[in-house]
Design a protein around this motif. Structure first.
Motif, PDB file in Angstrom:
ATOM      1  N   VAL A 297       0.900  -1.188  -0.150  1.00 16.67           N
ATOM      2  CA  VAL A 297       0.202   0.053   0.109  1.00 16.67           C
ATOM      3  C   VAL A 297       0.828   1.149   0.335  1.00 16.67           C
ATOM      4  N   HIS A 298       1.865   1.291   0.833  1.00 17.61           N
ATOM      5  CA  HIS A 298       2.660   2.508   0.869  1.00 17.61           C
ATOM      6  C   HIS A 298       3.410   2.815  -0.312  1.00 17.61           C
ATOM      7  N   PHE A 299       4.044   1.629  -1.073  1.00 19.06           N
ATOM      8  CA  PHE A 299       4.514   1.621  -2.426  1.00 19.06           C
ATOM      9  C   PHE A 299       3.585   2.478  -3.438  1.00 19.06           C
ATOM     10  N   ALA A 300       2.468   1.559  -3.376  1.00 17.66           N
ATOM     11  CA  ALA A 300       1.330   2.064  -4.538  1.00 17.66           C
ATOM     12  C   ALA A 300       1.188   3.656  -4.242  1.00 17.66           C
ATOM     13  N   HIS A 301       0.791   3.957  -3.060  1.00 15.01           N
ATOM     14  CA  HIS A 301       0.453   5.493  -2.806  1.00 15.01           C
ATOM     15  C   HIS A 301       1.586   6.398  -3.215  1.00 15.01           C
ATOM     16  N   ALA A 302       2.700   6.248  -2.812  1.00 19.56           N
ATOM     17  CA  ALA A 302       3.919   6.821  -3.004  1.00 19.56           C
ATOM     18  C   ALA A 302       4.199   6.840  -4.645  1.00 19.56           C
ATOM     19  N   TRP A 303       4.011   6.021  -5.293  1.00 21.68           N
ATOM     20  CA  TRP A 303       4.283   5.982  -6.860  1.00 21.68           C
ATOM     21  C   TRP A 303       3.265   6.718  -7.545  1.00 21.68           C
ATOM     22  N   LEU A 313      11.190   8.900 -12.857  1.00 23.21           N
ATOM     23  CA  LEU A 313      11.348   7.791 -11.864  1.00 23.21           C
ATOM     24  C   LEU A 313      11.633   6.566 -12.677  1.00 23.21           C
ATOM     25  N   ARG A 314      12.198   5.345 -11.828  1.00 24.81           N
ATOM     26  CA  ARG A 314      12.928   4.312 -12.359  1.00 24.81           C
ATOM     27  C   ARG A 314      11.462   3.557 -12.864  1.00 24.81           C
ATOM     28  N   GLU A 315      11.854   2.452 -13.699  1.00 24.97           N
ATOM     29  CA  GLU A 315      11.029   1.586 -14.186  1.00 24.97           C
ATOM     30  C   GLU A 315      10.193   0.955 -12.965  1.00 24.97           C
ATOM     31  N   ARG A 316       8.737   0.818 -13.015  1.00 28.69           N
ATOM     32  CA  ARG A 316       8.148   0.542 -11.696  1.00 28.69           C
ATOM     33  C   ARG A 316       8.508  -0.857 -11.164  1.00 28.69           C
ATOM     34  N   GLU A 317       8.894  -1.932 -11.751  1.00 27.11           N
ATOM     35  CA  GLU A 317       9.145  -3.158 -11.578  1.00 27.11           C
ATOM     36  C   GLU A 317      10.787  -2.861 -10.745  1.00 27.11           C
ATOM     37  N   GLU A 318      11.672  -2.371 -11.294  1.00 29.00           N
ATOM     38  CA  GLU A 318      12.783  -2.121 -10.672  1.00 29.00           C
ATOM     39  C   GLU A 318      12.737  -1.341  -9.414  1.00 29.00           C
ATOM     40  N   ALA A 319      11.681  -0.072  -9.315  1.00 23.11           N
ATOM     41  CA  ALA A 319      11.728   0.640  -8.056  1.00 23.11           C
ATOM     42  C   ALA A 319      10.859  -0.268  -7.291  1.00 23.11           C
TER      43      ALA A 319
END
Length: 350
Positions: A297-303, A313-319
């Protein structure tokens, strides 16, 4: 003779307890202090039902209470130790009036000796007892001096801890509803990345001093402060901030934040705080699934926040791979320590 030996053993253990607690900055207290603090905290936390309404306010009273109990406990142990030493020797004193019972006499002589009252109605007959009385008086004077110095130094350290937590809370705008993603977005959009790096460097320096203070004064961990002055809560936000910078920002655009020494060093230093506490205290049991869910949840919200703002940003999978690896290094011990000391666990959004 048995009581004398028992009293001497108690006095030696007390001397070691005071020495280890006050003079050895290794993160451990003496045998009496450390064990009593752990036991009292467990009982107090269970009795106040951490997590229920009003528990935060009740838990906050334990820290000051433990300070008082520590000093009073030392004084009582010193009194008891010399009373045991004096008990077999009460016949080796002159009395102005008819003496009371042996135990009352032993505690009375021990009490006026360690407090340096010197009332004079009971005085030793021989040289050995006179020397023991002098040693008792000197021990009491030293203990008072050490206790006062300890309290002054302790509360100075507590001020540094709460000041650091308050600075982090206010700088990151937690009182205004901001989170780590908002701070990163503001720093990039306002072209003030260097200001963020300088602030993180300052936090790292101050945190080093605070961690050394917590190593010396383990009693600091039992002070239950409001969220805006609670170090475990504040450092959680620092970890989330450095994790976002290192995992999501494109290195080709913001290499100093993504791969720089300041963000990496501050993250390691802050993570070490929770790892050290998790080793020192027996943490509570948490459900890994809840922590993993919060991580996603934290990752999705920040992204979403940074992508919507147009931040490179980096590529989502890499990030996500970097973010997940970094979070695995700190979110579980962080969650355990927060819950252990009566703070809320990791929130849905940091």
């Amino acid at each position: 003779m048995t009581f004398t030996i028992l009293g001497l053993v108690l006095l030696v253990l007390l001397a070691w307890d005071v020495f280890a607690t006050v003079f050895i900055p290794r993160g451990l207290s003496g045998p009496f202090t450390q064990n009593s603090h752990h036991l009292i905290w467990k009982v107090w936390r269970h009795w106040n039902r951490a997590g229920t309404k009003g528990a935060r306010r009740r838990l906050s009273r334990l820290g000051p209470l433990l300070v008082v109990l520590t000093v009073v406990g030392w004084a009582l142990l010193l009194w008891l130790g010399f009373a045991l030493v004096f008990y077999p020797c009460v016949d080796r004193f002159y009395y102005v009036d008819e003496p009371p019972s042996r135990w009352v006499t032993a505690f009375y002589v021990s009490g006026y000796s360690v407090t340096t009252l010197g009332v004079g109605d009971i005085v030793p007959k021989d040289g050995i007892m006179r020397m023991v009385t002098v040693v008792a008086a000197g021990s009491g004077f030293i203990l008072i001096s050490v206790a006062v110095t300890y309290l002054l130094s302790f509360y100075a350290a507590l001020g540094r801890v709460t000041a650091l937590a308050y600075e982090i809370h206010r700088f990151l705008g937690k009182s205004d509803g901001m989170n780590a993603a908002h701070v990163v977005r503001t720093a990039v959009q306002a072209d003030c990345v260097d200001e963020l790096k300088n602030w993180l460097a300052g936090i790292g320096t101050t945190l080093s001093e605070v961690l050394m203070a917590e190593q010396q004064y383990t009693l600091l961990n039992y002070f239950h402060e409001p969220d805006d002055m609670a170090l475990p809560v504040a450092l959680t936000h620092v970890l989330e901030l450095t994790t976002l910078c290192r995992s999501m920002l494109a290195p080709e655009e913001h290499n100093s934040l993504a791969n720089g020494l300041v963000t990496a060093g501050t993250e390691r230093l802050t993570r070490g705080y929770f790892e050290t506490l998790a080793q020192k205290f027996m943490p509570v049991v948490v459900t890994p699934e809840k922590v993993e869910q919060a991580r996603e949840v934290h990752f999705a919200h920040a992204w979403q926040e940074l992508e919507r703002a147009g931040i490179p940003l980096r590529e989502r999978e890499e990030a996500w791979s970097i973010y997940k690896t970094m979070r695995q290094g700190w979110d579980v011990p962080c969650h355990k320590i927060r819950v252990l000391f009566g703070y809320p666990g990791l929130p849905e959004v940091l």
